[in-house]
Design an enzyme around this catalytic site. Sequence first.
Site, short mmCIF file in Angstrom:
data_model
loop_
_atom_site.label_atom_id
_atom_site.label_comp_id
_atom_site.label_asym_id
_atom_site.label_seq_id
_atom_site.Cartn_x
_atom_site.Cartn_y
_atom_site.Cartn_z
CG ASP A 30 -2.09 0.96 1.07
OD1 ASP A 30 -3.23 0.48 0.99
OD2 ASP A 30 -1.85 2.19 1.03
CB ILE A 31 0.84 4.23 -2.20
CG1 ILE A 31 1.92 5.13 -2.76
CG2 ILE A 31 -0.44 5.02 -1.92
CD1 ILE A 31 1.62 5.67 -4.14
CD GLU A 94 -9.16 6.00 0.63
OE1 GLU A 94 -8.12 5.80 -0.03
OE2 GLU A 94 -9.16 6.45 1.79
CG HIS A 99 -8.42 -3.13 -2.49
ND1 HIS A 99 -9.35 -2.43 -3.22
CD2 HIS A 99 -8.30 -2.47 -1.31
CE1 HIS A 99 -9.77 -1.40 -2.53
NE2 HIS A 99 -9.16 -1.40 -1.35
P1 AMP Z 1 -9.75 1.19 0.32
O1 AMP Z 1 -10.14 2.28 1.26
O2 AMP Z 1 -9.96 -0.18 0.90
O3 AMP Z 1 -10.38 1.36 -1.04
O4 AMP Z 1 -8.18 1.30 0.17
C1 AMP Z 1 -7.53 1.72 -0.98
C2 AMP Z 1 -6.05 1.68 -0.66
O5 AMP Z 1 -5.33 1.83 -1.86
C3 AMP Z 1 -5.59 2.79 0.28
O6 AMP Z 1 -5.04 2.20 1.46
C4 AMP Z 1 -4.53 3.54 -0.54
O7 AMP Z 1 -3.42 3.94 0.23
C5 AMP Z 1 -4.14 2.49 -1.57
N1 AMP Z 1 -3.62 3.01 -2.83
C6 AMP Z 1 -4.16 3.97 -3.62
N2 AMP Z 1 -3.40 4.18 -4.71
C7 AMP Z 1 -2.35 3.32 -4.61
C8 AMP Z 1 -1.22 3.05 -5.43
N3 AMP Z 1 -1.00 3.71 -6.58
N4 AMP Z 1 -0.34 2.11 -5.02
C9 AMP Z 1 -0.54 1.45 -3.86
N5 AMP Z 1 -1.60 1.64 -3.05
C10 AMP Z 1 -2.49 2.58 -3.41
#
Ligand code: AMP
Length: 115
Positions: A30-31, A94, A99
Site C-alpha cells: 500500500d502506498i 476508496e 482488494h
Molecule cells: P480502500 O479504502 O480499501 O479502497 O483502500 C484503498 C487503498 O489503496 C488505500 O489504502 C490507498 O493507500 C491504496 N492506494 C491507492 N493508490 C495506490 C497506489 N498507486 N499504489 C498502492 N496503493 C495505493
Amino acid sequence: MTDCIFCKIARGEIPSRKVYEDEDILAFHDINPLAPVHFMIIPKVHVANLYDGDMSHQAVLGKILGKAGELARSQGLDDGFRLIVNTGRISHQEVYHLHVHILGGPEVLGPMLKR
Ligand code: AMP
Ligand code: ZN
C-alpha cells in the site's frame, strides 16, 4: 476498465512495490501504509468489490485467500495479521477494484472496530 488505477497497476502501467504476481492475482504494498507491513492482493480481472462479485469470481477469490498465508509469511508476519476487505460507501472504500488488505507488523493491531 481502462481508467481504473488498480487495473493500471495490474497491467504494469503504474508502478507498484510488488510482493507477488501470477496470471490471476497481484500483491503490492500500500502506498500509504496503516501498519508496519501493509500490502494488498487484487484479482487482475476488474470487479469493483465483493458486493459486485459473484460465483464467477470464486476461483480467483479462493486463490487470493489461499495465497494470503504464504505472502504474509514472506513479509515476516509470523505473529499474525489482519485481512480487511472494504466494500462500498459505509466501509470507506476508496478504490473500486476489489482488494484484500493484509496488515501486520511487530505491534499488536488495534481492535477490529471501535465499540
Ligand atoms: P480502500 O479504502 O480499501 O479502497 O483502500 C484503498 C487503498 O489503496 C488505500 O489504502 C490507498 O493507500 C491504496 N492506494 C491507492 N493508490 C495506490 C497506489 N498507486 N499504489 C498502492 N496503493 C495505493
Ligand atoms: Zn480495475
